[in-house]
Write an enzyme that holds these catalytic residues in place. Structure first.
Site, short mmCIF file in Angstrom:
data_model
loop_
_atom_site.label_atom_id
_atom_site.label_comp_id
_atom_site.label_asym_id
_atom_site.label_seq_id
_atom_site.Cartn_x
_atom_site.Cartn_y
_atom_site.Cartn_z
N CYS A 86 -10.96 9.23 17.92
CA CYS A 86 -11.64 7.95 18.20
C CYS A 86 -11.14 7.38 19.53
O CYS A 86 -11.44 7.93 20.58
CB CYS A 86 -11.41 7.00 17.04
SG CYS A 86 -12.57 5.63 17.00
N HIS A 203 -12.69 10.20 11.96
CA HIS A 203 -11.28 10.03 11.61
C HIS A 203 -10.84 10.97 10.49
O HIS A 203 -10.90 10.58 9.32
CB HIS A 203 -11.04 8.59 11.13
CG HIS A 203 -11.09 7.57 12.22
ND1 HIS A 203 -10.00 7.21 12.96
CD2 HIS A 203 -12.12 6.84 12.70
CE1 HIS A 203 -10.34 6.28 13.84
NE2 HIS A 203 -11.63 6.03 13.71
N GLU A 205 -7.89 11.65 9.60
CA GLU A 205 -6.71 11.09 8.92
C GLU A 205 -7.11 10.07 7.85
O GLU A 205 -6.30 9.71 7.00
CB GLU A 205 -5.75 10.47 9.95
CG GLU A 205 -6.08 9.06 10.42
CD GLU A 205 -7.26 8.96 11.40
OE1 GLU A 205 -7.95 9.98 11.62
OE2 GLU A 205 -7.49 7.86 11.91
#
Lengths: 236, 81
Positions: A86, A203, A205
């Site tokens: 990002c 994302h 994560e």
């Protein structure tokens, strides 16, 4: 295996990345402060999401001149594994480590939702153990994720297999309806030509446990671990 | 005096889509200003500069490295003494 997560002023996914690496993946993780120049012998550097320097000027434009970025650039150019997620992707294009630019979303809205990513290349440190033929369900959360580059450059990206992730339907059809931000060729993530630097808007994560809505992001982290068991290298 | 002012205009290159400009043009149309068929938006910086022999080169450098993104933007500099 040791992951270094860079914290810029305004980073807000650094703790998510830390938690994913340390508690879910079970690997070593450290934070690297933007004013430091040491990468503390990390094997992988993560530039996390957020709004470094308030997104002033252009997203990532100021963070890329942080002291830590000098070391990250050196590490990346010598083959070290770097992932920009990002805002981290925005920092990587601003620094010239990855080609192109990330512009305001075509519809001008902040997009925050799960998307499906088609994996365009399985022969990378980031996708080596991803399940073949399956899309990854991973969330996006950005206002400036609209990948732009000039036509000859886009062709080069495609021909050199640098387009790693594209926005697709759940079944892997790369169609305009699956494009959340206007990115050219539905690009969600690219690598450099050598394949050791990855920038992606979604994302991973935030998709590492079922309770988060998806754990498909783990495939990317697991690929890194699998890759490193074969090819160890250290950052300075 | 030795002080100069640099006025720097940064804009998207021709051919690069400008969603903000497009939305502004639409709003103008909705307001009844039909004569403005296209809007391109940009940024503007005013720099106060100490004079030095290579000032022009330094301004150019900072425009390329920081104030603009050469992949998608161009810039123009005006000097005011």
């Amino acid at each position: 295996m040791k992951f270094g997560i860079v914290t810029f002023p305004g980073s807000n996914c650094d703790y998510d990345s830390y938690a994913a690496v340390k508690f879910v993946l079970g690997q070593e993780a450290v934070f690297l402060w933007h004013k430091s120049e040491s990468l503390e012998s990390c094997d992988v550097i993560i530039l996390p999401g957020g709004f470094s320097y308030g997104d002033y000027l252009r997203s990532g434009a100021i963070a890329r001149f942080s002291p830590i970025m000098k070391s990250v650039e050196r590490f990346a150019r010598s083959g070290g594994i770097v992932i920009g997620i990002c805002n981290g992707f925005q920092v990587l294009v601003e620094s010239g480590l990855l080609p192109g630019a990330l512009m305001r979303n075509a519809h001008l809205r902040f997009s925050c939702k799960h998307v499906y990513l088609k994996i365009e290349n399985y022969d990378t440190p980031f996708t080596g153990v991803c399940p073949p033929g399956k899309t990854l369900k991973i969330p996006i959360a950005h206002g400036d994720g609209n990948y732009y580059n000039f036509q000859p450059e886009l062709e080069k990206l495609k021909n050199k297999a640098q387009v790693l992730f594209t926005y697709a339907t759940v079944d892997g059809n790369v169609v305009p309806e699956a494009n959340p931000n206007g990115s050219l060729m539905n690009i969600a993530g690219i690598t450099n030509r050598e394949g050791n630097i990855l920038g992606m808007m979604p994302h991973p994560e935030r998709a590492v446990e079922k309770i988060l809505g998806s754990d498909d992001g783990l495939h990317i982290f697991n690929s890194l671990v699998a890759c490193f068991e074969k090819r160890p290298a250290k950052a300075g | 005096m030795n002080k100069k002012k640099a006025i720097i205009y940064v804009r998207l290159k021709d051919g690069v889509l400008d969603p903000q400009g497009k939305t502004i043009a639409q709003a103008m149309g909705n307001m009844g200003y039909d004569e403005f068929s296209s809007v391109r938006s940009g940024r503007f910086f005013e720099l106060e500069c100490e004079s030095r022999p290579d000032l022009d080169k330094r301004i150019d450098e900072v425009c390329r490295r920081l104030l603009s993104n050469p992949v998608i933007e161009t810039y123009r500099v005006e000097m005011i003494s």
